[in-house]
Design an enzyme around this catalytic site. Sequence first.
Site, PDB file in Angstrom:
ATOM      1  N   GLU A  21       0.829  -1.207   0.000  1.00  0.00           N
ATOM      2  CA  GLU A  21       0.000   0.000   0.000  1.00  0.00           C
ATOM      3  C   GLU A  21       0.864   1.258   0.000  1.00  0.00           C
ATOM      4  OE1 GLU A  21      -2.742   1.344  -0.326  1.00  0.00           O
ATOM      5  OE2 GLU A  21      -4.424   0.029   0.154  1.00  0.00           O
ATOM      6  N   ASN A 151     -10.379   4.839   1.573  1.00  0.00           N
ATOM      7  CA  ASN A 151      -9.540   4.594   0.400  1.00  0.00           C
ATOM      8  C   ASN A 151      -9.816   5.650  -0.669  1.00  0.00           C
ATOM      9  OD1 ASN A 151      -7.713   2.317   0.547  1.00  0.00           O
ATOM     10  ND2 ASN A 151      -9.517   1.029   0.824  1.00  0.00           N
ATOM     11  N   ASP A 202     -10.460   0.735  -4.299  1.00  0.00           N
ATOM     12  CA  ASP A 202      -9.343   0.810  -3.365  1.00  0.00           C
ATOM     13  C   ASP A 202      -8.607   2.123  -3.634  1.00  0.00           C
ATOM     14  OD1 ASP A 202      -7.031   0.157  -1.643  1.00  0.00           O
ATOM     15  OD2 ASP A 202      -7.835  -1.868  -1.688  1.00  0.00           O
TER      16      ASP A 202
END
Length: 295
Positions: A21, A151, A202
Amino acid sequence: MTSHHPFVGTVLDETRLELGEGPVYDPDLDCLWWFDIIGRSLRRYDLATGAASARTLPFMGSVIARIDGTCHLVASDEGLFLRDLATGEFTPHCELEPVSRGNRSNDGRVHPCGALWIGTMGKDAKTGAGAIYHVAGKTVTRIFDAVSIPNAICFSPDGATGYFVDSKINKLMRVPLDATTGLPTSAASVLIDGRDLPGVFDGSVCDANGDIWSARWGDGALNRYDASGRHLARHDMPARRVTCPAFLGREANRLIVTSCWEGLGADERAADPMAGATFELGIPVEGRIEPAFRL
C-alpha cells in the site's frame, strides 16, 4: 465507450507483500516508496539502478510524504512521525486519534496546498471505527466520521475537488474543496456507485487531466474515470487484489500498482500467484508529482 486493455506491463518488484500500500514517487531521491502495512516494512525502489530494498518499521505505516528533501512524514497506527532521511530515525509529529481506539492509518494523500488527508480504520476493519482527517502542520481536523475502510483519497489538479471512498460502502465520493486549504466547502456526493460492480474501490490517483485511476480490489483491474464519473478504460492486472496506483519518474509518465495477499488461504494464493507483487502498467501516462507536505 469503455476500452478494455490486457496487461502489457512488467513486475516492478517480485516481493509478495501481505498488504502492499501507499506508493509514492520521491523526486528528491528519484525513488519509489511503499509499504507492507501488516508486515511493518517500508520498501524503496531506486529508478537509476532498479534496486529494491526494505527496512523494518516499529509500527504499521501506510502513507509517506516528502517534506523538504531531508525528512518525510509517515502515517501509522501510532500517529504521524517525521523520518530523518540521513539517520532513518522517527520523531513524533502529532497524534491523529488515541492509540487506545485500536485503529491504524490506511489510505492518504497530500493536497496541492500541502495539507494531508489521512484515513484511519479498525485493525479488524470494524464497521464505522475510522475517520478521515485533514492535517495542516500539526492541526488535525476530522472531516469525515464513522468510516470503515478509507480509500481512494485523491484530488483534482486544481485542488478544488477531493475524492474518497469507504470500501465497505463502495461508493466513490466527490466533495468540493477550498483549493487554498484543502478543506471541504460543502457536503460530499456520490460520483460512482460501485456496489453492483465486481470488486471494490481501493486506492486512486488523479492525473494531470483530472482523470481518476482507481485500483479495483478483488477484480484484478485498474480503472480510469473522467471527472464526471464516466468509465474510460479498464486495464487488467496480474493479481486480483490490487490496492493502489502511483505515478513514477521525474516526468510522472509511468504508473505502478501495488497489490496484496491479505486474507487469502493457501489454495487461493496458489490460484493468484502474483498477489502481493508490485506492477508497472507499461503504458505512457500523463501523471503528476505528488505535492510535499507543509510543516
